[in-house]
Design a protein around this motif. Structure first.
Motif, mmCIF file in Angstrom:
data_model
loop_
_atom_site.group_PDB
_atom_site.id
_atom_site.type_symbol
_atom_site.label_atom_id
_atom_site.label_comp_id
_atom_site.label_asym_id
_atom_site.label_seq_id
_atom_site.Cartn_x
_atom_site.Cartn_y
_atom_site.Cartn_z
ATOM 1 N N ALA A 108 0.828 -1.205 0.000
ATOM 2 C CA ALA A 108 0.000 0.000 0.000
ATOM 3 C C ALA A 108 0.863 1.256 0.000
ATOM 4 C CB ALA A 108 -0.932 -0.011 1.213
ATOM 5 N N LEU A 109 1.927 1.259 0.791
ATOM 6 C CA LEU A 109 2.824 2.410 0.817
ATOM 7 C C LEU A 109 3.508 2.600 -0.531
ATOM 8 C CD1 LEU A 109 4.410 1.930 4.358
ATOM 9 C CD2 LEU A 109 2.847 3.772 3.673
ATOM 10 N N ALA A 110 3.931 1.511 -1.147
ATOM 11 C CA ALA A 110 4.601 1.617 -2.445
ATOM 12 C C ALA A 110 3.658 2.189 -3.498
ATOM 13 C CB ALA A 110 5.112 0.244 -2.875
ATOM 14 N N ARG A 111 2.423 1.728 -3.499
ATOM 15 C CA ARG A 111 1.454 2.222 -4.492
ATOM 16 C C ARG A 111 1.113 3.694 -4.264
ATOM 17 N NH1 ARG A 111 -2.860 -2.840 -5.095
ATOM 18 N NH2 ARG A 111 -1.342 -4.336 -5.905
ATOM 19 N N ALA A 112 1.275 4.158 -3.037
ATOM 20 C CA ALA A 112 1.006 5.562 -2.730
ATOM 21 C C ALA A 112 2.235 6.444 -2.925
ATOM 22 C CB ALA A 112 0.509 5.677 -1.290
ATOM 23 N N GLY A 113 3.298 5.870 -3.484
ATOM 24 C CA GLY A 113 4.498 6.657 -3.751
ATOM 25 C C GLY A 113 5.409 6.817 -2.554
ATOM 26 N N ARG A 114 5.270 5.940 -1.556
ATOM 27 C CA ARG A 114 6.130 5.981 -0.369
ATOM 28 C C ARG A 114 6.778 4.612 -0.168
ATOM 29 N NH1 ARG A 114 1.621 9.054 0.372
ATOM 30 N NH2 ARG A 114 1.860 11.136 1.326
ATOM 31 N N PRO A 115 7.594 4.180 -1.115
ATOM 32 C CA PRO A 115 8.166 2.829 -1.034
ATOM 33 C C PRO A 115 9.099 2.670 0.158
ATOM 34 C CG PRO A 115 9.221 4.089 -2.769
ATOM 35 C CD PRO A 115 8.056 4.918 -2.302
ATOM 36 N N VAL A 116 9.085 1.490 0.726
ATOM 37 C CA VAL A 116 9.932 1.133 1.860
ATOM 38 C C VAL A 116 10.861 0.012 1.412
ATOM 39 C CG1 VAL A 116 9.943 0.165 4.206
ATOM 40 C CG2 VAL A 116 8.165 1.803 3.524
ATOM 41 N N MET A 117 12.114 0.097 1.821
ATOM 42 C CA MET A 117 13.080 -0.955 1.512
ATOM 43 C C MET A 117 12.548 -2.291 2.017
ATOM 44 S SD MET A 117 16.100 -1.622 0.351
ATOM 45 C CE MET A 117 17.240 -2.982 0.413
ATOM 46 N N SER A 118 12.691 -3.347 1.202
ATOM 47 C CA SER A 118 12.234 -4.663 1.639
ATOM 48 C C SER A 118 13.119 -5.731 1.036
ATOM 49 C CB SER A 118 10.774 -4.897 1.232
ATOM 50 O OG SER A 118 10.648 -4.953 -0.174
ATOM 51 N N GLY A 119 13.148 -6.882 1.707
ATOM 52 C CA GLY A 119 13.941 -7.995 1.221
ATOM 53 C C GLY A 119 13.120 -9.256 1.090
ATOM 54 N N CYS A 120 12.925 -9.949 2.204
ATOM 55 C CA CYS A 120 12.280 -11.263 2.169
ATOM 56 C C CYS A 120 10.788 -11.204 1.882
ATOM 57 C CB CYS A 120 12.512 -11.988 3.496
ATOM 58 S SG CYS A 120 11.600 -11.270 4.901
ATOM 59 N N ARG A 121 10.119 -10.156 2.331
ATOM 60 C CA ARG A 121 8.668 -10.008 2.243
ATOM 61 C C ARG A 121 7.938 -11.119 2.999
ATOM 62 N NH1 ARG A 121 7.420 -6.141 -1.756
ATOM 63 N NH2 ARG A 121 5.230 -6.796 -1.671
ATOM 64 N N GLU A 122 8.617 -11.722 3.979
ATOM 65 C CA GLU A 122 8.032 -12.812 4.759
ATOM 66 C C GLU A 122 8.172 -12.612 6.268
ATOM 67 O OE1 GLU A 122 8.362 -16.762 2.067
ATOM 68 O OE2 GLU A 122 10.264 -16.058 2.897
ATOM 69 N N GLY A 123 8.716 -11.479 6.689
ATOM 70 C CA GLY A 123 8.849 -11.212 8.108
ATOM 71 C C GLY A 123 10.003 -11.898 8.795
ATOM 72 N N GLU A 167 11.650 -2.450 8.339
ATOM 73 C CA GLU A 167 11.279 -1.953 9.672
ATOM 74 C C GLU A 167 10.817 -0.500 9.616
ATOM 75 O OE1 GLU A 167 13.662 -2.930 13.345
ATOM 76 O OE2 GLU A 167 14.063 -0.785 13.200
ATOM 77 N N LEU A 168 9.703 -0.225 10.286
ATOM 78 C CA LEU A 168 9.170 1.127 10.405
ATOM 79 C C LEU A 168 8.978 1.473 11.873
ATOM 80 C CD1 LEU A 168 6.383 1.138 7.652
ATOM 81 C CD2 LEU A 168 8.658 2.169 7.513
ATOM 82 N N THR A 169 9.079 2.756 12.193
ATOM 83 C CA THR A 169 8.816 3.245 13.539
ATOM 84 C C THR A 169 7.341 3.617 13.655
ATOM 85 O OG1 THR A 169 11.070 4.067 13.822
ATOM 86 C CG2 THR A 169 9.376 5.015 15.254
ATOM 87 N N VAL A 170 6.690 3.091 14.684
ATOM 88 C CA VAL A 170 5.271 3.364 14.929
ATOM 89 C C VAL A 170 5.166 4.455 15.994
ATOM 90 C CG1 VAL A 170 3.056 2.380 15.632
ATOM 91 C CG2 VAL A 170 4.709 0.977 14.378
ATOM 92 N N LEU A 171 4.568 5.578 15.628
ATOM 93 C CA LEU A 171 4.447 6.707 16.553
ATOM 94 C C LEU A 171 3.197 6.602 17.422
ATOM 95 C CD1 LEU A 171 5.493 9.522 14.060
ATOM 96 C CD2 LEU A 171 6.935 8.327 15.725
#
Length: 304
Positions: free
Chosen positions: A246-261, A267-271
């Motif tokens: 969802a973030l990638a489609r909204a133009g806010r891509p996040v670095m990812s590797g395994c896509r399996e956790g 990793e993102l910081t939750v405020l």
């Protein structure tokens, strides 16, 4: 994302279907790391994959990783085996460590196949610190076990090699019975090996790392909102999509590797808000992994 520029110094076949890559820093010393750490390789085919560092932490000029060719490859291991050659430039992330070696009076290391990689520098660290350590390495045959000769040459009788085509599998219950007080067990390998270790050793003494997520059941997905605190705006995350997508489609891509956790690269910081953790790492307080984790509240406010 911060990256390190490297050049492939050496590609070496170290076992059946396993190659080792030695990556040399292209612009100076590489970031320091400790046993158990891994890095993300950004491949020329636009994929990012995470691999455990299995070289010498004291060598700031080079990293070493090893990659098994996965018959169900999603394009990462296949590309590395068939196309990467000496001299190729690769961008590499700084090291991250979700599998650190904790102090203990004694260690037992259990490696299965390519799971040997994070444990190699752990054994060397234990030996250098003059801490008793036993290394049990299980594989189908000697030809499928990367770095077996290196282990025997460097550590001798501390290492027990078990080829299951010839030998019985190790008796984990007997190994557990022989553990010294306070000893810690580190295990990395295929899922059946990890399950057997969890059944044999006390949970407080066992540390594991998975290359594939454990099978678990969660409540049905629900939609939620991701508020992007730094960039502004709110992203709708549908029940049928991941936060990462969802973030990638909204133009806010996040670095990812395994896509399996299991790698931690997304990793993102939750405020604010409460994440539903679905990873196999154990996200620290205030963090979440966007590839698999979701929300228990209607809204998550994220530092993105």
């Amino acid at each position: 994302m911060q990256v390190q520029h490297t050049v492939i110094d050496r590609v070496e076949q170290v076992a059946d279907d396993v190659v080792s890559l030695v990556l040399r820093g292209a612009t100076g010393p590489l970031e320091p790391w400790e046993p158990g750490a891994h890095v993300d390789l950004t491949l020329p085919n636009w994929l990012t994959r995470s691999y455990s560092l299995c070289g010498d932490p004291a060598d700031r000029e080079r990293y070493r990783v090893a990659v098994r060719l996965d018959p169900l490859s999603r394009g990462g291991s296949e590309y590395i085996h068939h196309y990467l050659r000496q001299g190729r430039a690769l961008d590499v992330s700084p090291p991250r460590n979700h599998f650190p070696l904790l102090p203990a009076p004694e260690y037992l290391f259990l490696a299965g196949g390519i799971g040997v990689t994070p444990l190699l520098p752990m054994l060397s660290a234990a030996v250098d610190a003059d801490v008793p350590a036993t290394f049990v390495y299980v594989g189908r045959s000697a030809s499928t076990m990367p770095f077996a000769d290196e282990l025997r040459a460097r550590h001798g009788d501390r290492v027990r090699l078990v080829a299951t085509s010839r030998d019985h599998r190790p008796d984990l219950a007997a190994l557990a019975a022989d553990l010294a007080p306070g000893a810690l067990v580190y295990c990395c390998g295929p899922a059946p090996m990890l399950s057997a270790a969890q059944a044999a050793f006390p949970a407080e003494r066992l540390h594991t790392e998975r290359f594939r997520p454990a099978a678990r059941t969660f409540a049905p997905n629900t939609a939620f909102e991701a508020v992007c605190a730094r960039s502004g705006g709110t992203v709708q995350v549908g029940a049928d999509q991941s936060l990462l997508d969802a973030l990638a489609r909204a133009g806010r891509p996040v670095m990812s590797g395994c896509r399996e956790g299991v790698c931690g690269s997304c990793e993102l910081t939750v405020l604010s808000g409460t994440p539903e953790h679905r990873d196999d790492i154990g996200a620290p307080t205030g963090r979440m992994y966007a590839c698999v984790s979701r929300a228990l509240t209607p809204e998550l406010r994220l530092d993105i």
